[in-house]
Design an enzyme around this catalytic site. Structure first.
Site, mmCIF file in Angstrom:
data_model
loop_
_atom_site.group_PDB
_atom_site.id
_atom_site.type_symbol
_atom_site.label_atom_id
_atom_site.label_comp_id
_atom_site.label_asym_id
_atom_site.label_seq_id
_atom_site.Cartn_x
_atom_site.Cartn_y
_atom_site.Cartn_z
ATOM 1 N N ASP A 121 48.751 -87.412 18.476
ATOM 2 C CA ASP A 121 48.429 -86.793 19.270
ATOM 3 C C ASP A 121 49.054 -87.742 19.946
ATOM 4 O O ASP A 121 48.977 -88.969 19.775
ATOM 5 C CB ASP A 121 47.345 -86.341 19.980
ATOM 6 C CG ASP A 121 46.558 -85.124 19.545
ATOM 7 O OD1 ASP A 121 46.805 -84.596 18.083
ATOM 8 O OD2 ASP A 121 45.489 -84.804 20.155
ATOM 9 N N ASP A 174 43.729 -71.753 18.912
ATOM 10 C CA ASP A 174 42.924 -72.292 20.105
ATOM 11 C C ASP A 174 42.197 -71.851 21.001
ATOM 12 O O ASP A 174 43.216 -70.822 22.392
ATOM 13 C CB ASP A 174 44.215 -73.759 21.285
ATOM 14 C CG ASP A 174 45.183 -74.617 19.628
ATOM 15 O OD1 ASP A 174 44.338 -74.753 19.007
ATOM 16 O OD2 ASP A 174 46.215 -74.735 19.783
#
Length: 241
Positions: free
Chosen positions: A8, A130
């Protein structure tokens, strides 16, 4: 089931968030391309790369790191975070990104989702689903979509999506283990190739996911923090699954 290491990116560094909270991020490397190289050396074949700045609509911040990762690693790369128009898709295609992950756009811009499928094919388009407490979050997990993940999954079936990444945000970055029940439900109810994400802390977690008794087996599982914290050996994990 394949093991997929994650990077990330935030301000060109490899970081991990805790439950999606940008105020609780930990920096692991200022040279994320070296992490990608180490993942390849340990047997990984696919990298899960997320532009966290892009997910918050801070576009272009991580482009140098993304390009360097793509240029220096043999890994296939699936990339998400801020892909919300045709131009971004075209740019990432040009630099050699293998799979595009659409999250916010999959909820708010079905025309772009259709465009991606029509122009790049079902194997290259992945939708990130998500959810926190069942509700899909968008815009870097900072906004509620107002849509339950089951309703979004129904939409995606109709749209012709074949690949999804499902993340239980409450587990992400916690090392508390994956939400096995959620994956069991999805794999028994929908036709997707599913990648699990969130909470992986050990080889046992991977084994639990790989041994779920479901109609469709998991396609893959993403792990990040467990690798960075030394709780999971990537080479051993890959050879054990």
């Amino acid at each position: 089931m394949i093991v997929i290491p994650a990077i990330d990116l935030f301000d060109n560094c490899a970081v991990r968030l805790f439950k999606g909270n940008y105020e609780e991020k930990k920096i692991y490397s200022s040279e994320p391309w070296k992490l990608a190289e180490s993942f390849a050396k340990n047997g990984a074949t696919l990298l899960h790369l997320v532009d966290l700045n892009g997910a918050r609509n801070q576009l272009g911040v991580n482009e140098d790191s993304i390009l360097k990762i793509r240029e220096t690693t043999s890994l296939k790369v699936q990339l998400g975070g801020g892909i919300r128009d045709k131009e971004k898709l075209a740019y990432y295609d040009k630099i050699g990104i293998n799979r595009f992950i659409l999250g916010t756009a999959a909820v708010t811009n079905p025309d772009l989702l259709k465009y991606a499928l029509d122009n790049y094919g079902k194997e290259r388009v992945v939708v990130a689903v998500d959810a926190r407490d069942g509700i899909v979050k968008i815009a870097g997990w900072e906004k509620d979509s107002g849509i339950h993940y089951r309703d979004l999954l129904e939409r995606l079936v109709k749209a012709g999506i074949e690949h999804i990444v499902f993340t239980d945000i409450a587990q992400d970055g916690t090392l508390a283990g994956p939400n096995l029940e959620a994956y069991r439900e999805i794999l028994n109810s929908y036709p997707f190739q599913v990648i699990a994400s969130g909470g992986i802390a050990s080889l046992k977690d991977l084994m639990d996911l790989s041994s779920l008794k479901t109609k469709i087996s998991l396609y893959g599982v993403i792990t990040g923090k467990a690798l960075y914290e030394g709780k999971l050996d990537l080479a051993k994990a890959i050879s054990s699954i």
